[in-house]
Design a protein around this motif. Structure first.
Motif, PDB file in Angstrom:
ATOM      1  N   ILE A  49       0.842  -1.770  -2.707  1.00  0.00           N
ATOM      2  CA  ILE A  49       0.369  -2.602  -1.591  1.00  0.00           C
ATOM      3  C   ILE A  49      -1.149  -2.685  -1.658  1.00  0.00           C
ATOM      4  O   ILE A  49      -1.816  -1.762  -2.122  1.00  0.00           O
ATOM      5  CB  ILE A  49       0.838  -2.053  -0.220  1.00  0.00           C
ATOM      6  CG1 ILE A  49       0.248  -0.678   0.067  1.00  0.00           C
ATOM      7  CG2 ILE A  49       2.345  -1.998  -0.158  1.00  0.00           C
ATOM      8  CD1 ILE A  49       0.633  -0.117   1.434  1.00  0.00           C
ATOM      9  N   GLY A  50      -1.664  -3.828  -1.171  1.00  0.00           N
ATOM     10  CA  GLY A  50      -3.115  -3.995  -1.168  1.00  0.00           C
ATOM     11  C   GLY A  50      -3.749  -3.299   0.021  1.00  0.00           C
ATOM     12  O   GLY A  50      -4.709  -2.539  -0.127  1.00  0.00           O
ATOM     13  N   LYS A  51      -3.226  -3.562   1.204  1.00  0.00           N
ATOM     14  CA  LYS A  51      -3.746  -2.988   2.438  1.00  0.00           C
ATOM     15  C   LYS A  51      -2.586  -2.516   3.300  1.00  0.00           C
ATOM     16  O   LYS A  51      -1.523  -3.134   3.328  1.00  0.00           O
ATOM     17  CB  LYS A  51      -4.562  -4.022   3.225  1.00  0.00           C
ATOM     18  CG  LYS A  51      -5.707  -4.666   2.440  1.00  0.00           C
ATOM     19  CD  LYS A  51      -6.861  -3.716   2.218  1.00  0.00           C
ATOM     20  CE  LYS A  51      -7.995  -4.397   1.452  1.00  0.00           C
ATOM     21  NZ  LYS A  51      -9.129  -3.474   1.203  1.00  0.00           N
ATOM     22  N   MET A  78      10.241   4.771   1.868  1.00  0.00           N
ATOM     23  CA  MET A  78       9.244   3.697   1.930  1.00  0.00           C
ATOM     24  C   MET A  78       9.141   2.972   0.591  1.00  0.00           C
ATOM     25  O   MET A  78       9.061   1.750   0.531  1.00  0.00           O
ATOM     26  CB  MET A  78       7.888   4.263   2.337  1.00  0.00           C
ATOM     27  CG  MET A  78       6.821   3.185   2.538  1.00  0.00           C
ATOM     28  SD  MET A  78       5.207   3.853   3.008  1.00  0.00           S
ATOM     29  CE  MET A  78       5.551   4.468   4.647  1.00  0.00           C
ATOM     30  N   ARG A  79       9.169   3.743  -0.476  1.00  0.00           N
ATOM     31  CA  ARG A  79       9.066   3.140  -1.810  1.00  0.00           C
ATOM     32  C   ARG A  79      10.248   2.195  -2.069  1.00  0.00           C
ATOM     33  O   ARG A  79      10.069   1.098  -2.604  1.00  0.00           O
ATOM     34  CB  ARG A  79       9.031   4.242  -2.869  1.00  0.00           C
ATOM     35  CG  ARG A  79       8.613   3.760  -4.248  1.00  0.00           C
ATOM     36  CD  ARG A  79       8.570   4.939  -5.215  1.00  0.00           C
ATOM     37  NE  ARG A  79       7.567   5.927  -4.841  1.00  0.00           N
ATOM     38  CZ  ARG A  79       6.279   5.849  -5.170  1.00  0.00           C
ATOM     39  NH1 ARG A  79       5.853   4.824  -5.882  1.00  0.00           N
ATOM     40  NH2 ARG A  79       5.440   6.790  -4.801  1.00  0.00           N
ATOM     41  N   THR A  92      -0.608   6.690  -0.435  1.00  0.00           N
ATOM     42  CA  THR A  92      -0.109   6.772  -1.814  1.00  0.00           C
ATOM     43  C   THR A  92       0.217   5.387  -2.357  1.00  0.00           C
ATOM     44  O   THR A  92      -0.143   5.048  -3.505  1.00  0.00           O
ATOM     45  CB  THR A  92       1.142   7.666  -1.872  1.00  0.00           C
ATOM     46  OG1 THR A  92       0.797   8.991  -1.492  1.00  0.00           O
ATOM     47  CG2 THR A  92       1.735   7.685  -3.277  1.00  0.00           C
ATOM     48  N   MET A  93       0.869   4.558  -1.557  1.00  0.00           N
ATOM     49  CA  MET A  93       1.268   3.224  -2.019  1.00  0.00           C
ATOM     50  C   MET A  93       0.056   2.327  -2.274  1.00  0.00           C
ATOM     51  O   MET A  93       0.062   1.508  -3.197  1.00  0.00           O
ATOM     52  CB  MET A  93       2.206   2.569  -1.003  1.00  0.00           C
ATOM     53  CG  MET A  93       3.469   3.354  -0.698  1.00  0.00           C
ATOM     54  SD  MET A  93       4.429   3.818  -2.162  1.00  0.00           S
ATOM     55  CE  MET A  93       5.454   5.117  -1.467  1.00  0.00           C
ATOM     56  N   VAL A  94      -0.982   2.487  -1.460  1.00  0.00           N
ATOM     57  CA  VAL A  94      -2.214   1.728  -1.702  1.00  0.00           C
ATOM     58  C   VAL A  94      -2.865   2.206  -2.991  1.00  0.00           C
ATOM     59  O   VAL A  94      -3.302   1.396  -3.834  1.00  0.00           O
ATOM     60  CB  VAL A  94      -3.194   1.880  -0.513  1.00  0.00           C
ATOM     61  CG1 VAL A  94      -4.561   1.284  -0.866  1.00  0.00           C
ATOM     62  CG2 VAL A  94      -2.643   1.193   0.732  1.00  0.00           C
TER      63      VAL A  94
END
Length: 310
Positions: free
Chosen positions: A145-147, A98-99, A138-140
């Motif tokens: 990412i914002g949302k 995903m990253r 984790t990404m948020v």
């Protein structure tokens, strides 16, 4: 930026940009516009007050075009990634994959954070829903990412049964669903009401069913001859109420409680102008809405599910 501390704030019209990256739509007669035409189209939308733009890593050159055009602007970009883990993939593999996908989209869009990132293929959630959801969190948290969000793929009963708990999960603040005058499944199965109660931002795509509702009966391919009846009934309603078909299709979805933005694509700047006018057009009469809900309550899934057209 069309996003604040309380959530996602799209414009009522979100410009769909799949047409800018690849030929798309059963009623598409123009093919993919040139880069110059794409920039003219985007300028028409931006100058007309369209703040939000829908794209995906799978949409050919779409992200790259948006990145070049919006380099010095701050629109609300909704993009999507598809996940295809091999059997037995670990949570670490999921997060790493995903990253990598996010970093590729960041590079193409020329931004440091993706305002809204959605999962593009829900089938993967059957076996990997938990690690994918954890990776989104984790990404948020990291600000990549914002949302986070989910794009419903096919609207089938089986898909909603699998996705219901994830759609309610607070991790996913933005949800995209296909819905139109012929396809009421998110209303009838309670999904739209549930999303509204949960405070989700709802984007609706497929308002014109990829252009199918515009087609003449004689132009329908053999595998869609079953659509003749519903399309004829829709045209009869439009004529009887003296309500243009395109406006009927837009107003029916636009004024539905729980719907925040309609994703509508365009191939020319003239179409963008027309779509903005439709978004600002009149509501449909209550009697007409009731007739639509009754007449098209049982349209066959073969007609209203594009992946079954092949």
């Amino acid at each position: 930026m069309a996003i604040d501390n309380t959530g996602i704030v799209p414009s009522k019209l979100t410009l769909g940009t799949v047409q800018l990256g690849m030929p798309y739509g059963i009623h598409n007669r123009n093919g993919m516009p040139s880069e110059e035409s794409s920039f003219e189209l985007l300028r028409e939308a931006w100058d007309g007050g369209v703040l939000s733009y829908d794209t995906a890593s799978a949409y050919g050159q779409s992200e790259t075009l948006l990145g070049r055009f919006f380099e010095d602007k701050r629109p609300l970009i909704i993009t999507k990634i598809s996940m295809h883990p091999e059997a037995g993939a670990t949570p670490e593999w999921i997060e790493r994959d995903m990253r990598e996908k996010i970093e590729s989209s960041l590079e193409r869009l020329r931004v440091s954070s993706l305002p809204v990132l959605m999962l593009h293929n829900t089938d993967v959630m059957e076996h990997y829903g938990e690690p994918i959801t954890a990776a989104f969190r984790t990404m948020v948290r990291e600000g990549l990412i914002g949302k986070a969000g989910i794009s419903i793929s096919h609207n089938t009963q089986e898909e909603y049964a699998m996705m219901w708990n994830y759609l309610k999960d607070e991790t996913y603040e933005a949800i995209q669903i296909p819905m139109n005058v012929l396809d009421h499944r998110p209303i009838r199965n309670g999904c739209l009401g549930m999303l509204s109660e949960a405070g989700k931002t709802v984007f609706v795509r497929s308002v014109f069913l990829q252009g199918l509702i515009y087609m003449n009966a004689e132009d329908l391919p053999d595998n869609l001859l079953e659509a003749r009846g519903p399309i004829a009934a829709l045209r009869e309603l439009s004529e009887r109420y003296a309500f243009p078909l395109a406006q009927l299709a837009v107003s029916f979805i636009r004024d539905m409680p729980g719907v925040h933005s309609l994703i509508v694509g365009a191939e020319t700047k003239e179409q963008v102008r027309e779509n903005m006018a439709l978004i600002g057009g009149p509501p449909i009469p209550d009697r007409l809405r009731a007739e639509i809900m009754e007449l098209f309550r049982d349209v066959p899934e073969r007609v209203i599910t594009p992946n079954r057209w092949k």
